[in-house]
Write a protein that holds these residues in place. Structure first.
Motif, PDB file in Angstrom:
ATOM      1  N   UNK A   1      22.528  29.366  28.323  1.00 54.86           N
ATOM      2  CA  UNK A   1      23.872  29.647  27.822  1.00 54.86           C
ATOM      3  C   UNK A   1      24.421  30.885  28.539  1.00 54.86           C
ATOM      4  N   UNK A   2      25.677  30.814  28.971  1.00 55.58           N
ATOM      5  CA  UNK A   2      26.335  31.919  29.655  1.00 55.58           C
ATOM      6  C   UNK A   2      27.691  32.167  28.993  1.00 55.58           C
ATOM      7  N   UNK A   3      27.956  33.407  28.651  1.00 49.71           N
ATOM      8  CA  UNK A   3      29.274  33.789  28.136  1.00 49.71           C
ATOM      9  C   UNK A   3      29.993  34.595  29.203  1.00 49.71           C
ATOM     10  N   UNK A   4      31.273  34.306  29.404  1.00 46.15           N
ATOM     11  CA  UNK A   4      32.057  34.935  30.468  1.00 46.15           C
ATOM     12  C   UNK A   4      33.300  35.596  29.896  1.00 46.15           C
ATOM     13  N   UNK A   5      33.558  36.841  30.344  1.00 47.29           N
ATOM     14  CA  UNK A   5      34.745  37.570  29.886  1.00 47.29           C
ATOM     15  C   UNK A   5      35.448  38.172  31.095  1.00 47.29           C
ATOM     16  N   UNK A   6      36.684  37.731  31.329  1.00 46.84           N
ATOM     17  CA  UNK A   6      37.463  38.244  32.456  1.00 46.84           C
ATOM     18  C   UNK A   6      38.247  39.487  32.062  1.00 46.84           C
ATOM     19  N   UNK A   7      38.528  40.330  33.052  1.00 43.55           N
ATOM     20  CA  UNK A   7      39.365  41.512  32.843  1.00 43.55           C
ATOM     21  C   UNK A   7      39.994  41.902  34.173  1.00 43.55           C
ATOM     22  N   UNK A   8      40.949  42.830  34.104  1.00 43.32           N
ATOM     23  CA  UNK A   8      41.547  43.348  35.320  1.00 43.32           C
ATOM     24  C   UNK A   8      42.917  42.787  35.650  1.00 43.32           C
ATOM     25  N   UNK A   9      43.373  41.835  34.867  1.00 40.51           N
ATOM     26  CA  UNK A   9      44.686  41.282  35.122  1.00 40.51           C
ATOM     27  C   UNK A   9      45.787  42.259  34.778  1.00 40.51           C
ATOM     28  N   UNK A  10      47.006  41.918  35.171  1.00 42.37           N
ATOM     29  CA  UNK A  10      48.144  42.783  34.873  1.00 42.37           C
ATOM     30  C   UNK A  10      49.332  42.438  35.734  1.00 42.37           C
ATOM     31  N   UNK A  11      50.276  43.361  35.781  1.00 39.95           N
ATOM     32  CA  UNK A  11      51.494  43.188  36.565  1.00 39.95           C
ATOM     33  C   UNK A  11      51.355  43.956  37.873  1.00 39.95           C
ATOM     34  N   UNK A  12      51.651  43.307  38.974  1.00 37.06           N
ATOM     35  CA  UNK A  12      51.550  43.934  40.281  1.00 37.06           C
ATOM     36  C   UNK A  12      52.725  43.468  41.138  1.00 37.06           C
ATOM     37  N   UNK A  13      53.176  44.338  42.007  1.00 39.61           N
ATOM     38  CA  UNK A  13      54.271  43.974  42.906  1.00 39.61           C
ATOM     39  C   UNK A  13      53.753  43.138  44.069  1.00 39.61           C
ATOM     40  N   UNK A  14      54.614  42.299  44.574  1.00 36.61           N
ATOM     41  CA  UNK A  14      54.261  41.498  45.740  1.00 36.61           C
ATOM     42  C   UNK A  14      53.821  42.416  46.876  1.00 36.61           C
ATOM     43  N   UNK A  15      52.738  42.012  47.542  1.00 34.05           N
ATOM     44  CA  UNK A  15      52.177  42.818  48.606  1.00 34.05           C
ATOM     45  C   UNK A  15      51.109  43.778  48.150  1.00 34.05           C
ATOM     46  N   UNK A  16      50.971  43.930  46.845  1.00 31.38           N
ATOM     47  CA  UNK A  16      49.999  44.845  46.283  1.00 31.38           C
ATOM     48  C   UNK A  16      48.629  44.209  46.126  1.00 31.38           C
ATOM     49  N   UNK A  17      47.741  44.943  45.432  1.00 31.29           N
ATOM     50  CA  UNK A  17      46.364  44.496  45.251  1.00 31.29           C
ATOM     51  C   UNK A  17      45.955  44.594  43.789  1.00 31.29           C
ATOM     52  N   UNK A  18      44.956  43.795  43.449  1.00 30.52           N
ATOM     53  CA  UNK A  18      44.423  43.778  42.093  1.00 30.52           C
ATOM     54  C   UNK A  18      42.982  43.305  42.201  1.00 30.52           C
ATOM     55  N   UNK A  19      42.107  43.839  41.353  1.00 32.62           N
ATOM     56  CA  UNK A  19      40.742  43.347  41.321  1.00 32.62           C
ATOM     57  C   UNK A  19      40.397  42.836  39.933  1.00 32.62           C
ATOM     58  N   UNK A  20      39.998  41.602  39.883  1.00 27.43           N
ATOM     59  CA  UNK A  20      39.576  40.976  38.635  1.00 27.43           C
ATOM     60  C   UNK A  20      38.059  41.047  38.519  1.00 27.43           C
ATOM     61  N   UNK A  21      37.602  41.168  37.284  1.00 26.17           N
ATOM     62  CA  UNK A  21      36.167  41.167  37.007  1.00 26.17           C
ATOM     63  C   UNK A  21      35.844  40.087  35.999  1.00 26.17           C
ATOM     64  N   UNK A  22      34.654  39.554  36.106  1.00 29.79           N
ATOM     65  CA  UNK A  22      34.161  38.572  35.150  1.00 29.79           C
ATOM     66  C   UNK A  22      32.759  38.998  34.756  1.00 29.79           C
ATOM     67  N   UNK A  23      32.627  39.497  33.537  1.00 28.72           N
ATOM     68  CA  UNK A  23      31.328  39.945  33.045  1.00 28.72           C
ATOM     69  C   UNK A  23      30.625  38.795  32.355  1.00 28.72           C
ATOM     70  N   UNK A  24      29.378  38.600  32.704  1.00 26.35           N
ATOM     71  CA  UNK A  24      28.616  37.489  32.159  1.00 26.35           C
ATOM     72  C   UNK A  24      27.432  37.975  31.349  1.00 26.35           C
ATOM     73  N   UNK A  25      27.108  37.247  30.341  1.00 20.00           N
ATOM     74  CA  UNK A  25      25.886  37.498  29.583  1.00 20.00           C
ATOM     75  C   UNK A  25      25.097  36.198  29.530  1.00 20.00           C
ATOM     76  N   UNK A  26      23.811  36.325  29.466  1.00 22.54           N
ATOM     77  CA  UNK A  26      22.987  35.131  29.473  1.00 22.54           C
ATOM     78  C   UNK A  26      21.956  35.217  30.584  1.00 22.54           C
TER      79      UNK A  26
END
Length: 122
Positions: A1-26
């Motif tokens: 069994x694996x549980x997944x939780x995403x984070x890091x989303x938000x509002x960003x301007x075109x041309x910008x950068x963002x990093x998403x994370x997915x933390x897993x347990x299991x």
């Protein structure tokens, strides 16, 4: 069994950068291939990228190739999606999934997170 939780989303301007994370347990995380997907309002879920458990193989959708990078840290049970030079059409809910690489590339995952919203303003 694996549980997944995403984070890091938000509002960003075109041309910008963002990093998403997915933390897993299991216990099986370190042996699972992981993938990122996205779903925009009124559209089908779309494959974005995937990575094998050893990080030896990464694959990308043509729409993000050269702009997004998937990586993972098995010691932290986390997979990342670095998004660079984002575009308004990247706006979507981003979800991570665990499973077999060939299945992830076809949109099939054994386990799914709830998603994190990414909004790119023009």
């Amino acid at each position: 069994q694996v549980q997944l939780v995403e984070s890091g989303g938000g509002l960003v301007q075109a041309g910008g950068s963002l990093r998403l994370s997915c933390a897993a347990s299991g216990r099986t995380f370190s042996r699972a291939s992981m993938g990122w997907f996205r779903q925009a309002p009124g559209k089908e879920r779309e494959y974005v990228a995937a990575i094998t458990w050893s990080a030896g193989t990464t694959t990308y959708a043509d729409s993000v190739k050269g702009r997004f990078t998937i990586s993972r840290d098995n010691a932290k049970n986390t997979v990342y999606l670095q998004m660079n030079r984002v575009k308004p059409e990247d706006t979507a809910v981003y979800l991570c999934a665990a499973g077999l690489l060939y299945q992830l590339r076809s949109g099939v995952g054994d386990y799914w997170g709830q998603g994190t919203q990414v909004t790119v303003s023009s």
